[in-house]
Design a protein around this motif. Structure first.
Motif, PDB file in Angstrom:
ATOM      1  N   GLY A   1       0.818  -1.204   0.000  1.00 48.44           N
ATOM      2  CA  GLY A   1       0.000   0.000   0.000  1.00 48.44           C
ATOM      3  C   GLY A   1       0.854   1.257   0.000  1.00 48.44           C
ATOM      4  O   GLY A   1       0.542   2.241  -0.685  1.00 48.44           O
ATOM      5  N   LEU A   2       1.946   1.249   0.758  1.00 52.13           N
ATOM      6  CA  LEU A   2       2.850   2.389   0.789  1.00 52.13           C
ATOM      7  C   LEU A   2       3.491   2.595  -0.580  1.00 52.13           C
ATOM      8  O   LEU A   2       3.594   3.729  -1.076  1.00 52.13           O
ATOM      9  N   ARG A   3       3.919   1.508  -1.189  1.00 50.60           N
ATOM     10  CA  ARG A   3       4.524   1.630  -2.529  1.00 50.60           C
ATOM     11  C   ARG A   3       3.500   2.191  -3.520  1.00 50.60           C
ATOM     12  O   ARG A   3       3.833   3.026  -4.370  1.00 50.60           O
ATOM     13  N   ASN A   4       2.248   1.755  -3.422  1.00 51.24           N
ATOM     14  CA  ASN A   4       1.191   2.320  -4.273  1.00 51.24           C
ATOM     15  C   ASN A   4       1.110   3.823  -4.111  1.00 51.24           C
ATOM     16  O   ASN A   4       0.989   4.576  -5.096  1.00 51.24           O
ATOM     17  N   GLN A   5       1.148   4.278  -2.850  1.00 50.19           N
ATOM     18  CA  GLN A   5       1.021   5.709  -2.581  1.00 50.19           C
ATOM     19  C   GLN A   5       2.178   6.497  -3.159  1.00 50.19           C
ATOM     20  O   GLN A   5       2.006   7.571  -3.735  1.00 50.19           O
ATOM     21  N   VAL A   6       3.381   5.992  -2.999  1.00 50.90           N
ATOM     22  CA  VAL A   6       4.562   6.681  -3.496  1.00 50.90           C
ATOM     23  C   VAL A   6       4.543   6.742  -5.026  1.00 50.90           C
ATOM     24  O   VAL A   6       4.790   7.793  -5.634  1.00 50.90           O
ATOM     25  N   GLU A   7       4.254   5.615  -5.651  1.00 51.32           N
ATOM     26  CA  GLU A   7       4.215   5.594  -7.113  1.00 51.32           C
ATOM     27  C   GLU A   7       3.106   6.512  -7.640  1.00 51.32           C
ATOM     28  O   GLU A   7       3.300   7.238  -8.627  1.00 51.32           O
ATOM     29  N   GLY A   8       1.946   6.486  -6.980  1.00 50.09           N
ATOM     30  CA  GLY A   8       0.866   7.370  -7.399  1.00 50.09           C
ATOM     31  C   GLY A   8       1.228   8.835  -7.254  1.00 50.09           C
ATOM     32  O   GLY A   8       0.894   9.662  -8.108  1.00 50.09           O
ATOM     33  N   GLY A   9       1.920   9.168  -6.159  1.00 50.62           N
ATOM     34  CA  GLY A   9       2.356  10.545  -5.954  1.00 50.62           C
ATOM     35  C   GLY A   9       3.356  10.992  -7.000  1.00 50.62           C
ATOM     36  O   GLY A   9       3.341  12.155  -7.446  1.00 50.62           O
ATOM     37  N   ILE A  10       4.232  10.091  -7.417  1.00 45.88           N
ATOM     38  CA  ILE A  10       5.201  10.406  -8.465  1.00 45.88           C
ATOM     39  C   ILE A  10       4.490  10.727  -9.778  1.00 45.88           C
ATOM     40  O   ILE A  10       4.799  11.713 -10.462  1.00 45.88           O
ATOM     41  N   VAL A  11       3.513   9.918 -10.138  1.00 45.61           N
ATOM     42  CA  VAL A  11       2.769  10.144 -11.374  1.00 45.61           C
ATOM     43  C   VAL A  11       1.985  11.451 -11.277  1.00 45.61           C
ATOM     44  O   VAL A  11       1.979  12.266 -12.219  1.00 45.61           O
ATOM     45  N   GLN A  12       1.304  11.661 -10.156  1.00 40.07           N
ATOM     46  CA  GLN A  12       0.504  12.879 -10.011  1.00 40.07           C
ATOM     47  C   GLN A  12       1.374  14.130 -10.059  1.00 40.07           C
ATOM     48  O   GLN A  12       1.044  15.107 -10.737  1.00 40.07           O
ATOM     49  N   SER A  13       2.483  14.115  -9.347  1.00 38.31           N
ATOM     50  CA  SER A  13       3.349  15.285  -9.335  1.00 38.31           C
ATOM     51  C   SER A  13       3.972  15.527 -10.706  1.00 38.31           C
ATOM     52  O   SER A  13       4.182  16.674 -11.103  1.00 38.31           O
ATOM     53  N   THR A  14       4.272  14.465 -11.431  1.00 37.52           N
ATOM     54  CA  THR A  14       4.784  14.623 -12.791  1.00 37.52           C
ATOM     55  C   THR A  14       3.766  15.361 -13.657  1.00 37.52           C
ATOM     56  O   THR A  14       4.104  16.272 -14.426  1.00 37.52           O
TER      57      THR A  14
END
Length: 745
Positions: A646-659
């Motif tokens: 779940g944490l990895r999901n959040q980090v990856e999602g944040g990377i995509v969103q911030s991009t």
């Protein structure tokens, strides 16, 4: 799909008839500036300042855990926003109760059932609610052990628990349901809970499949948009062309003759239509837009002038950090002006809500982030006692902050009151979502700093201009429909969130060791647009600006930017994430490939929560300026990890969103109005533009306090992208988004 949870009127006297306790804890116990007070910085009641997490504002154990013949029920005031937090909270409770997750019925955010934890925002769910459940569940289990021990005349230390049963040394067995018969769980929690070594965790620290995913991938009823109730009617609203307009004429009679139309509502400048099916409601809405004639309206500035305007508008100046004595400037100095445009949440599914006024009680199903604040706002708007309004959180397809969910709930509430006994579903259209949701504020920042002869950072000057990032529902006037009524409500005055949480100034104070700081926020209160919370608030641009300055100072001194960061980081956990990324990416600023670049960034979210370092490799097309992100490496430390996947999901999602934010997104507008009324006018990241490779390193801290994770990556990712683009092009782009059209010629 079951839409209504049964209210057990026998539980918890302190919740009968409404909410006694309010709001949520803002910072860990070790960092609380208000720990010896009875009111926190938001003016909310703190009943037990020495308790951990949200036990401070909801200190009774039976606010969180209920054990009975029907099983174990766990309650949280936080909501699932697509982050997987519901699964993580279940893991925490099950771990400390020593039962299987399947043995627990977890209920979230319902004003008739759950504790009041304010808003699900700011990465506080595991931080506060998780901490509360970690302790409450442990203390409830201990009380059950004591009950069994008394029955068997056995010291509780000799008893064990397994799968909802207590076992004694002589083969005795007692279920939790039997043990609780002699226990009153309506007790204040204790400040200390039974210890449990992290090495003994069977659920915390392990990946559990998310509870919310199956319905979403199978096409089942997963969102508030999917609610269908018996006899439900469908409604659509008709908004003015812009804020401040006055309705001059409206042909209600021609709409009433349309097939399926049940009611046409006009209350001042508020218009809505109700029909028997959704398509009928849409056709009636379209006719309403054709027949409505408006005058006036607020002026909208030209987008090219917004940052100059922000610096001219009336504002309140807040000193954020004034420490140390400035030194004389050296040649190794840097000064820059950084800007950010308005962003929208861009929720994939436009806002929706369902309301039902039945037997004197209004029930609202809503994707709000705060059921209790919303209940108070709706009750005020409708002039109802709060105990006659029930708000139940139901997931929505998209959130990311304060979008249109609360306003859609207010629409549904207003309309349902006009049609007693019948459920009403309100669905916004895409253009309504884009035009009327609260945006993330445009901002201007100015940074100036220098290095002394020894290469130490000093004389950090930072000034920022912003409109509010926190126009949450503190009164009815914060709800859009309430402003349009014939007897309109006025929004409560704008007040920034205090540090260390921060508003537009979130993460404006660098974590680096600095000789002196002069950091100020200019809080603009006369707003050309309605703005409110979006993931990370001001941290997105503040970290971008800070990290750009660090890179530029390193270049002027001829030093490595990662080494410069490490030289000014005293916190060993900060250093650890920086070093992990440096080593994993194979850090080197040199590239032989034309247009290729690498960038690095670091921040600790709000300087009190999770740590994040990021490195980005990318390429910038020399003719078009198009950016392709090839490789992202990040390391995060959020204390004790609950669910690694779940944490990895959040980090990856944040990377995509911030991009997407950093490279593409901005609200388009001019004096004629908002132009980003659909996806053609509001660019977001496409699948072909997603980073090609993302490596996430999780630095677990077993036994350490939980730290928030959902928003830690947005700022560092933006900063790493900015530094990588500068490295690739040899030119510093300082206006967000990082498109050529936004940069000065």
């Amino acid at each position: 799909m079951t839409m209504e949870k049964k209210v057990d009127h026998s539980r918890r006297a302190f919740l009968r008839g409404g909410a006694l306790l309010v709001a949520f804890t803002l910072v860990p116990a070790a960092r609380r500036a208000w720990a010896d007070t009875e009111v926190d910085t938001l003016g909310t009641v703190v009943l037990a300042p020495d308790l951990p997490g949200s036990l401070r504002t909801n200190p009774y154990l039976d606010a969180w855990i209920r054990v009975g013949p029907e099983g174990i029920t766990v309650y949280t005031g936080k909501v699932e926003l697509g982050t997987g937090v519901k699964t993580a909270l279940l893991q925490i409770a099950a771990e400390r109760l020593e039962v299987s997750p399947t043995a627990i019925n977890l209920l979230t955010a319902d004003t008739a059932l759950t504790p009041n934890e304010g808003y699900t925002a700011g990465s506080h769910s595991i931080f506060d609610s998780g901490t509360a459940l970690f302790n409450a569940a442990a203390q409830v289990r201990e009380l059950l052990l004591q009950s069994a021990g008394r029955s068997w005349d056995v010291v509780p230390a000799l008893l064990t628990t397994q799968e909802g049963a207590i076992h004694g040394p002589a083969g005795q067995r007692m279920s939790y349901a039997d043990a609780v018969k002699n226990v009153d769980l309506h007790l204040y929690a204790k400040s200390e809970s039974p210890a449990m070594p992290a090495t003994g965790f069977k659920l915390i620290g392990h990946s559990l499949q998310r509870l919310d995913i199956p319905a979403k991938v199978s096409g089942g009823p997963a969102f508030v948009q999917d609610i269908r109730l018996p006899g439900m009617l469908h409604a659509r609203v008709i908004r003015p062309p812009r804020p401040g307009c006055t309705l001059e004429a409206f042909d209600a009679e021609s709409i009433k003759t349309l097939a399926g139309v049940v009611q046409v509502i006009r209350d001042g400048n508020y218009l809505a239509v109700v029909a028997r099916d959704e398509w009928q409601a849409i056709k009636a809405m379209r006719r309403g837009y054709e027949s409505a004639h408006w005058s006036g309206g607020q002026a909208i500035p030209e987008s090219r002038d917004i940052h100059t305007l922000l610096e001219r508008l009336p504002s309140r100046r807040y000193p954020i950090s004034h420490e140390g004595t400035p030194e004389a400037a050296t040649d190794n100095r840097y000064r820059a002006r950084v800007t950010k445009q308005y962003l929208m949440h861009g929720s994939i599914g436009p806002s929706c809500a369902v309301a039902w006024f039945k037997d004197g009680t209004l029930t609202v199903w809503t994707h709000t982030q705060g059921v209790y604040p919303l209940r108070a706002g709706i009750a005020e708007m409708l002039r109802l006692p709060p105990d006659r309004v029930r708000c139940i959180h139901t997931e929505g397809s998209g959130c990311y902050g304060h979008n249109g969910a609360d306003d859609a709930a207010a629409d549904a509430a207003l309309i349902a009151m006009r049609i007693p006994g019948t459920p009403v579903r309100v669905q916004w259209m895409r253009e309504q979502e884009n035009l009327w949701e609260p945006y993330s504020s445009a901002m201007v920042t100015e940074v100036q700093a220098n290095l002394d002869a020894q290469g130490r950072l000093q004389d950090w000057n930072y000034e920022l201009w912003t409109t509010p990032h926190n126009e949450r529902i503190v009164n009815a006037g914060r709800l859009l429909p309430a402003r349009l009524l014939a007897r309109p409500f006025i929004s409560a005055p704008s007040v920034p969130i205090a540090q260390p949480e921060g508003d537009g100034d979130r993460n404006a104070v660098p974590l680096y060791t600095l000789a002196s700081t002069r950091i100020n926020m200019n809080f603009v209160t006369e707003m050309p647009f309605r703005t409110s919370a979006m993931r990370s608030l001001g941290a997105h641009i503040n970290i971008f600006a800070i990290e750009a300055c660090i890179d530029e100072l390193a270049a002027r001194a001829g030093s490595d930017p990662v080494a410069l960061r490490l030289a000014h980081l005293a916190d060993p956990r900060a250093r650890a994430v920086v070093e992990r990324v440096r080593d994993a990416i194979g850090w080197s600023q040199k590239s032989s490939e034309p247009g290729a670049g690498i960038g690095f960034a670091f921040a600790r979210y709000k300087n009190i929560m999770g740590y994040c370092a990021i490195a980005v490799r990318l390429r910038v097309h020399p003719q078009t300026g198009e950016v392709q992100v090839d490789h992202v490496v990040t390391a995060v430390d959020v204390g004790q990890i609950v669910n690694p996947d779940g944490l990895r999901n959040q980090v990856e999602g944040g990377i995509v969103q911030s991009t997407s934010w950093t490279l593409y997104e901005k609200v388009a507008y001019d004096a004629g109005g908002i132009r980003s009324y659909d996806w053609s006018g509001y660019p977001i990241l496409r699948f072909s533009q997603v980073p090609k490779k993302v490596d996430v390193h999780l630095l677990d801290q077993p036994g350490q306090p939980f730290l928030g994770a959902a928003e830690i990556v947005q700022g560092p990712m933006a900063a790493a992208l900015g530094n990588a683009v500068a490295n690739a092009t040899g030119r510093r782009w300082l206006n967000l988004p990082l498109t050529r059209s936004e940069q000065p010629s």
